[in-house]
Design an enzyme around this catalytic site. Structure first.
Site, PDB file in Angstrom:
ATOM      1  N   GLY A   1       6.071  -0.601  -0.013  1.00  0.00           N
ATOM      2  CA  GLY A   1       6.870   0.575   0.315  1.00  0.00           C
ATOM      3  C   GLY A   1       7.299   0.545   1.772  1.00  0.00           C
ATOM      4  O   GLY A   1       7.121  -0.457   2.469  1.00  0.00           O
TER       5      GLY A   1
ATOM      6  N   GLU B   1      -0.277  -5.735   5.550  1.00  0.00           N
ATOM      7  CA  GLU B   1       1.031  -5.686   4.885  1.00  0.00           C
ATOM      8  C   GLU B   1       1.977  -6.698   5.511  1.00  0.00           C
ATOM      9  O   GLU B   1       2.710  -7.415   4.822  1.00  0.00           O
ATOM     10  CB  GLU B   1       1.641  -4.287   4.983  1.00  0.00           C
ATOM     11  CG  GLU B   1       0.979  -3.259   4.095  1.00  0.00           C
ATOM     12  CD  GLU B   1       1.542  -1.872   4.293  1.00  0.00           C
ATOM     13  OE1 GLU B   1       2.109  -1.590   5.376  1.00  0.00           O
ATOM     14  OE2 GLU B   1       1.424  -1.040   3.367  1.00  0.00           O
TER      15      GLU B   1
ATOM     16  N   THR C   1       4.157   4.720  -3.505  1.00  0.00           N
ATOM     17  CA  THR C   1       5.227   4.133  -4.326  1.00  0.00           C
ATOM     18  C   THR C   1       4.750   2.876  -5.039  1.00  0.00           C
ATOM     19  O   THR C   1       5.074   2.626  -6.198  1.00  0.00           O
ATOM     20  CB  THR C   1       6.455   3.808  -3.447  1.00  0.00           C
ATOM     21  OG1 THR C   1       6.860   4.984  -2.750  1.00  0.00           O
ATOM     22  CG2 THR C   1       7.606   3.273  -4.292  1.00  0.00           C
TER      23      THR C   1
ATOM     24  N   SER D   1       0.844  -1.205   0.000  1.00  0.00           N
ATOM     25  CA  SER D   1       0.000   0.000   0.000  1.00  0.00           C
ATOM     26  C   SER D   1       0.876   1.249   0.000  1.00  0.00           C
ATOM     27  O   SER D   1       2.065   1.165   0.288  1.00  0.00           O
ATOM     28  CB  SER D   1      -0.867  -0.007   1.270  1.00  0.00           C
ATOM     29  OG  SER D   1      -1.578  -1.234   1.362  1.00  0.00           O
ATOM     30  N   GLY D   2       0.257   2.370  -0.349  1.00  0.00           N
ATOM     31  CA  GLY D   2       0.972   3.642  -0.348  1.00  0.00           C
ATOM     32  C   GLY D   2       1.114   4.189  -1.758  1.00  0.00           C
ATOM     33  O   GLY D   2       0.524   3.662  -2.713  1.00  0.00           O
TER      34      GLY D   2
ATOM     35  N   GLY E   1       3.556   1.641   7.947  1.00  0.00           N
ATOM     36  CA  GLY E   1       2.291   1.955   8.588  1.00  0.00           C
ATOM     37  C   GLY E   1       1.879   3.405   8.431  1.00  0.00           C
ATOM     38  O   GLY E   1       0.856   3.829   8.936  1.00  0.00           O
TER      39      GLY E   1
END
Ligand code: DER
Length: 252
Positions: A93, A114, A35, A32-33, A106
């Site tokens: 990421g 994750e 990048t 997630s995120g 986080g």
């Protein structure tokens, strides 16, 4: 801009190195995120469509799931893997990376799934631009270690964190327009717990509130009410994964 370009370059390099040469890697975890958005772009750009159709992608939360779906990739859930079966590779990421490739994760409040997906993968590829590299966790990422907690236990956890030397731990507030705390994909809250920079080697000096990274991780996960913590072990990590020790994290 430079940061977006470096994220994108890191993402394309990681897919070129860890997926394109290995068409037999057909089970892929997607983190997630921001990048990881470039990781999916790299996958759809660099992997031939015929190979892509043999691959299945496992998300780490709502954003990751949406990313996989909107890229038209085959979506599957980690619980559909037979017990004992691992994903071939996971791309995710990080918020900060120390010289041993220990990570703070986080920042996007997705750390629980994750970590499940990362530790269910034979190889965990961390894709992080230059801003994330740090001599010790906590020197660059000042917001604190993200910890996923049961809302009912939040105040108990805050008290325990302060006793352990955390400097002003707090429940992560929701963004404007959402009164109250951030609620994760799992219905939990996030507590951000700042500590003095974590020692990569050696042992903790708890009197000074200076923790060694592995010792802090072991202490945090034991706090009643904590579901998971945003510290991921790097090269010599002792998290699950193939053969018990997680494969070296390759940071880009
Ligand atoms: O929440 C996470 O651990 C994410 O992977 C994350 O914080 C990295 O986000 P970024 O790619 O947007 O910097």
């Amino acid at each position: 801009d430079l940061i977006e370009q470096s994220k994108r370059l890191a993402a394309f390099q990681s897919v070129t190195a860890h997926l394109v040469p290995f068409p037999s890697r057909t089970r892929i975890g997607i983190g997630s995120g921001s990048t990881v958005i470039y990781v999916v772009e790299a996958i759809t750009t660099l992997v031939p469509p015929t190979t892509l159709s043999t691959m299945t992608f496992y998300p780490t939360g709502a954003q990751s799931e949406q990313l996989i779906e909107s890229a038209g990739l085959n979506l599957q859930y980690i619980n559909k893997l037979p017990p004992g079966t691992l994903l071939d590779v996971c791309f995710d990421g990080a918020d900060e990376v120390d010289p041993n490739l220990n990570l703070i994760k986080g920042g996007g409040a997705c750390l629980w799934q994750e970590k499940i997906v990362a530790t269910s993968s034979k190889k965990f590829v961390c894709v992080a631009d230059f801003r994330k590299m740090s001599p010790a966790l906590g020197t660059m990422w000042k917001k604190g270690i993200p910890i996923e907690v049961l809302p009912l236990a939040a105040n108990r956890v805050l008290g325990e964190l302060e006793r352990m030397g955390s400097l002003g731990p707090k429940v992560r507030p929701g963004l404007p327009g959402k009164a109250g705390a951030v609620v994760t994909d799992n219905g939990m809250w996030i507590v951000d717990a700042p500590f003095r920079p974590l020692r990569v080697e050696g042992t903790s000096d708890k009197e000074k509130g200076e923790w060694q990274v592995d010792e802090l991780a072991d202490a945090l996960i034991k706090i009643p009410g904590v579901a998971e913590i945003g510290l991921f072990y790097g090269k010599n990590g002792n998290q699950a994964g193939e053969g018990g020790a997680q494969k070296p994290v390759e940071a880009y």
